[in-house]
Design an enzyme around this catalytic site. Structure first.
Site, mmCIF file in Angstrom:
data_model
loop_
_atom_site.group_PDB
_atom_site.id
_atom_site.type_symbol
_atom_site.label_atom_id
_atom_site.label_comp_id
_atom_site.label_asym_id
_atom_site.label_seq_id
_atom_site.Cartn_x
_atom_site.Cartn_y
_atom_site.Cartn_z
ATOM 1 N N ASN A 154 0.808 -1.233 0.000
ATOM 2 C CA ASN A 154 0.000 0.000 0.000
ATOM 3 C C ASN A 154 0.838 1.279 0.000
ATOM 4 O O ASN A 154 0.495 2.249 -0.674
ATOM 5 C CB ASN A 154 -1.016 -0.014 1.143
ATOM 6 C CG ASN A 154 -0.375 -0.116 2.498
ATOM 7 O OD1 ASN A 154 0.683 -0.731 2.653
ATOM 8 N ND2 ASN A 154 -0.987 0.476 3.496
ATOM 9 N N CYS A 287 -3.307 1.511 6.469
ATOM 10 C CA CYS A 287 -3.730 0.737 7.648
ATOM 11 C C CYS A 287 -4.388 1.629 8.698
ATOM 12 O O CYS A 287 -5.116 1.159 9.550
ATOM 13 C CB CYS A 287 -2.523 0.043 8.248
ATOM 14 S SG CYS A 287 -1.235 1.210 8.695
ATOM 15 N N GLU A 458 7.363 1.101 16.526
ATOM 16 C CA GLU A 458 8.413 1.630 15.672
ATOM 17 C C GLU A 458 8.435 3.139 15.862
ATOM 18 O O GLU A 458 7.493 3.719 16.393
ATOM 19 C CB GLU A 458 8.132 1.275 14.206
ATOM 20 C CG GLU A 458 8.109 -0.221 13.960
ATOM 21 C CD GLU A 458 8.001 -0.602 12.480
ATOM 22 O OE1 GLU A 458 6.970 -0.291 11.865
ATOM 23 O OE2 GLU A 458 8.950 -1.203 11.973
HETATM 24 P P1 NAD Z 1 -0.020 -9.241 3.169
HETATM 25 O O1 NAD Z 1 0.065 -9.701 4.582
HETATM 26 O O2 NAD Z 1 -0.843 -10.011 2.231
HETATM 27 O O3 NAD Z 1 1.442 -9.208 2.521
HETATM 28 C C1 NAD Z 1 2.497 -8.482 3.114
HETATM 29 C C2 NAD Z 1 3.805 -9.152 2.750
HETATM 30 O O4 NAD Z 1 3.853 -10.445 3.346
HETATM 31 C C3 NAD Z 1 4.008 -9.355 1.261
HETATM 32 O O5 NAD Z 1 5.350 -9.082 0.962
HETATM 33 C C4 NAD Z 1 3.692 -10.830 1.084
HETATM 34 O O6 NAD Z 1 4.333 -11.433 -0.015
HETATM 35 C C5 NAD Z 1 4.233 -11.400 2.377
HETATM 36 N N1 NAD Z 1 3.658 -12.686 2.774
HETATM 37 C C6 NAD Z 1 2.400 -13.139 2.548
HETATM 38 N N2 NAD Z 1 2.243 -14.367 3.106
HETATM 39 C C7 NAD Z 1 3.426 -14.673 3.712
HETATM 40 C C8 NAD Z 1 3.897 -15.798 4.451
HETATM 41 N N3 NAD Z 1 3.110 -16.847 4.702
HETATM 42 N N4 NAD Z 1 5.163 -15.770 4.915
HETATM 43 C C9 NAD Z 1 5.960 -14.709 4.695
HETATM 44 N N5 NAD Z 1 5.577 -13.629 3.985
HETATM 45 C C10 NAD Z 1 4.323 -13.600 3.498
HETATM 46 O O7 NAD Z 1 -0.461 -7.724 3.254
HETATM 47 P P2 NAD Z 1 -0.817 -6.770 2.048
HETATM 48 O O8 NAD Z 1 -2.070 -7.269 1.430
HETATM 49 O O9 NAD Z 1 0.403 -6.591 1.209
HETATM 50 O O10 NAD Z 1 -1.098 -5.375 2.801
HETATM 51 C C11 NAD Z 1 -2.342 -5.012 3.298
HETATM 52 C C12 NAD Z 1 -2.447 -5.313 4.767
HETATM 53 O O11 NAD Z 1 -1.357 -4.744 5.451
HETATM 54 C C13 NAD Z 1 -3.664 -4.730 5.421
HETATM 55 O O12 NAD Z 1 -4.195 -5.667 6.339
HETATM 56 C C14 NAD Z 1 -3.146 -3.539 6.186
HETATM 57 O O13 NAD Z 1 -3.913 -3.130 7.290
HETATM 58 C C15 NAD Z 1 -1.814 -4.024 6.591
HETATM 59 N N6 NAD Z 1 -0.900 -2.907 6.844
HETATM 60 C C16 NAD Z 1 -0.603 -2.580 8.136
HETATM 61 C C17 NAD Z 1 0.226 -1.499 8.395
HETATM 62 C C18 NAD Z 1 0.575 -1.063 9.797
HETATM 63 O O14 NAD Z 1 1.466 -0.218 9.944
HETATM 64 N N7 NAD Z 1 -0.054 -1.576 10.823
HETATM 65 C C19 NAD Z 1 0.758 -0.781 7.343
HETATM 66 C C20 NAD Z 1 0.421 -1.148 6.045
HETATM 67 C C21 NAD Z 1 -0.408 -2.226 5.812
HETATM 68 O O1 6OD Z 2 3.773 6.576 9.010
HETATM 69 C C1 6OD Z 2 4.301 5.514 9.319
HETATM 70 O O2 6OD Z 2 5.420 5.459 9.857
HETATM 71 C C2 6OD Z 2 3.599 4.264 9.067
HETATM 72 N N1 6OD Z 2 4.191 3.139 9.497
HETATM 73 C C3 6OD Z 2 2.420 4.278 8.407
HETATM 74 C C4 6OD Z 2 1.679 3.111 8.134
HETATM 75 C C5 6OD Z 2 0.650 3.175 7.279
HETATM 76 C C6 6OD Z 2 -0.109 2.018 6.939
HETATM 77 O O3 6OD Z 2 -0.593 1.782 5.890
#
Ligand code: NAD
Ligand code: 6OD
Length: 477
Positions: A154, A287, A458
């Site tokens: 994202n 997120c 973080e």
């Molecule tokens: P995802 O979990 O599908 O994938 C993230 C990464 O993990 C990718 O590189 C993927 O290839 C890898 N991956 C997937 N399965 C794996 C496994 N079994 N072992 C090791 N690696 C694996 O997430 P996404 O769809 O790319 O991103 C969207 C999600 O991320 C949403 O749920 C969002 O809320 C979350 N997100 C959270 C934050 C935060 O800071 N809390 C930030 C951005 C996104």
């Molecule tokens: O701003 C940041 O440092 C951070 N980790 C944002 C995360 C956004 C999620 O999609």
């Protein structure tokens, strides 16, 4: 011929045996061909990283590493337009957004951790024993070694550099696995690392997928000293299981189902501006986005009407979702919302443009009302340009509803009464609470979630504490 994106191991680009397409979400075209790293290539990347930590990189001083981080930021800024173009090619997000958010934050991530590491203190105690002996205790910050970094699609470069920068600041080497949907800027960053004179093996990239591919090879690798992951909660659980037998530190930034709480005394225009961002920025694929908006009943209709107007005005310029698969997930929630009895105030479908964008992965920005709190659309993370707006009658009710989630990443409160803002913020079960703003970041502050939203914090010193081992030295005086 589209460009080919290869893994980067020990300072060299390395082609994997199998290729997969990098799709442009705006029109479904293939913008690059990515070669997948094998298990052997992941082994090599980990060895290269270990070699770097054992070599010159492991002997660098804090001063030298801080200077190196500034050079990486310089290298990103020198190729700013290219980074923007690659991020836009992978994500489909508007150029204006990548130019305002993703790429500047990548450079800022390196600069802030260059500064933080130079001023980071460690504990020291003058110890006095009952028998009269005395000692000086002080902690020494050491790198963990090789850090595995797994990131989502994202905010690809922003979230990658948010981890790479502090890991390098602490003297580690990294093996990064960017999302298969957005491989480009992690690859371009390898060039920036070379320009910045970062030694071979310090920054390695392995391309591929999760299960049975580079993601799993990395998270189950016995020679990785720590794993930091941002992505879906479910994936975090899989990574935790894969890493369990080789016990190591884990840092997880996971999903959210964030609430915005709007009181009748809010500054109306500021709140609508803020909510429009909080719900629709990056097509809702942040997120921190607010998918649940609770509004004090006196201004409920007014807020729904104004946000609806804003959604409709934003619609033509909203980027696409990341993939056909993700669009199907979001549309399945749009359908479910209707089945669950929602009133669709606006959106709920797929826009038609009459041009190449009709082959892309767009959805309409959507506002729902009328769902019970138990509805799946109110409980589950959708990760699209959509929110449910519900009225409340008292502060306690608003707090209870906002906290009624298994997630706990972010919240926002909109009010002109600062006493109330402090009181409500203190009761939010979330890692981050914004008052009269959203996604306003000071990179020194703790960032992370509770519950299903993650493990650890973080930002600033919190990142340094994850990416380093503190060794205590006790000197008898
Ligand atoms: P995802 O979990 O599908 O994938 C993230 C990464 O993990 C990718 O590189 C993927 O290839 C890898 N991956 C997937 N399965 C794996 C496994 N079994 N072992 C090791 N690696 C694996 O997430 P996404 O769809 O790319 O991103 C969207 C999600 O991320 C949403 O749920 C969002 O809320 C979350 N997100 C959270 C934050 C935060 O800071 N809390 C930030 C951005 C996104
Ligand atoms: O701003 C940041 O440092 C951070 N980790 C944002 C995360 C956004 C999620 O999609």
């Amino acid at each position: 011929m589209v460009p080919q994106l290869d893994s980067f191991i020990g300072g060299r680009f390395r082609r994997g045996p199998r290729a997969f397409p990098d799709i442009h979400p705006v029109d479904g075209s293939t913008v690059a061909c990515v070669t997948e790293a094998t298990a052997d290539m992941v082994d090599e990347a980990v060895s290269a990283a270990r070699g770097a930590v054992a070599g010159d990189w492991g002997r660098t001083t804090v001063r030298e590493r801080a200077a190196a981080l500034h050079r990486i930021a310089d290298a990103i800024e020198a190729r700013f337009d290219e980074f923007v173009a690659r991020e836009v090619a992978d994500t489909g997000k508007p150029v204006a957004l990548a130019s305002r958010l993703d790429v500047p934050r990548a450079a800022a991530n390196f600069r802030i951790f260059a500064d933080v590491i130079k001023t980071a203190c460690v504990e020291s105690f003058h110890t006095e024993m009952p028998d009269g002996r005395a000692a000086l205790n002080y902690a020494v910050r050491k790198p963990l070694g090789v850090v595995g970094i797994i990131t989502p699609w994202n905010l690809p470069l922003l979230l990658l550099t948010w981890k790479v920068a502090p890991a390098l600041a602490c003297g580690n080497a990294v093996v990064v696995k960017p999302s298969e949907e957005t491989p480009w800027t992690a690859t371009l960053l390898a060039d920036a690392m070379r320009t910045a004179g970062i030694p071979d093996g310090v920054y390695n990239v392995v391309h591929g997928f999760g299960p049975g591919s580079a993601g799993e090879f990395l998270s189950s690798h016995p020679e990785i000293d720590a794993i930091t992951f941002t992505g879906e909660t479910r994936t975090g659980a899989a990574i935790m299981a894969a890493a369990a037998s080789t016990v190591k530190p884990l840092s997880f930034e996971l999903g959210g189902k964030n609430a915005a709480v709007v009181f009748a005394d809010c500054d109306f225009d500021e709140t609508i501006d803020g909510l429009a961002d909080a719900v629709f920025l990056n097509t809702g694929q942040v997120c921190l986005c607010a998918e649940r908006v609770y509004v004090e009943r006196a201004v409920f209709e007014h807020i729904v009407g104004a946000l609806k107007e804003r959604a409709e005005a934003l619609a033509p310029n909203l980027g696409p979702l990341i993939s056909a698969q993700h669009r199907e997930k979001v549309l399945s929630y749009y359908r479910l919302a209707r089945e669950e009895g929602a009133c669709v105030e606006t959106g709920g479908g797929v826009p038609q443009f009459g041009d190449r964008r009709d082959n892309g992965f767009f959805v309409e920005p959507t506002i729902l009302t009328g769902l019970p709190e138990s509805a799946r659309c109110v409980k589950e993370e959708i990760f699209g340009p959509v929110c449910h707006i519900a009225p409340f009658d008292s502060e306690d009710e608003a707090i209870a509803k906002a906290n009624d989630t298994l997630y706990g990443l972010a919240a926002s409160i909109w009010t002109s009464d600062l006493k109330r803002a402090h009181r409500v913020a203190a009761q939010m079960r979330a890692g981050i609470t914004w008052v009269n703003c959203w996604f306003l970041r000071d990179l020194r502050t703790p960032f992370g979630g509770v519950g299903l939203s993650g493990i650890g914090r973080e930002g600033g010193l919190h990142s340094l504490n994850f990416y380093s081992a503190l060794n205590n030295v006790c000197v008898k005086l």
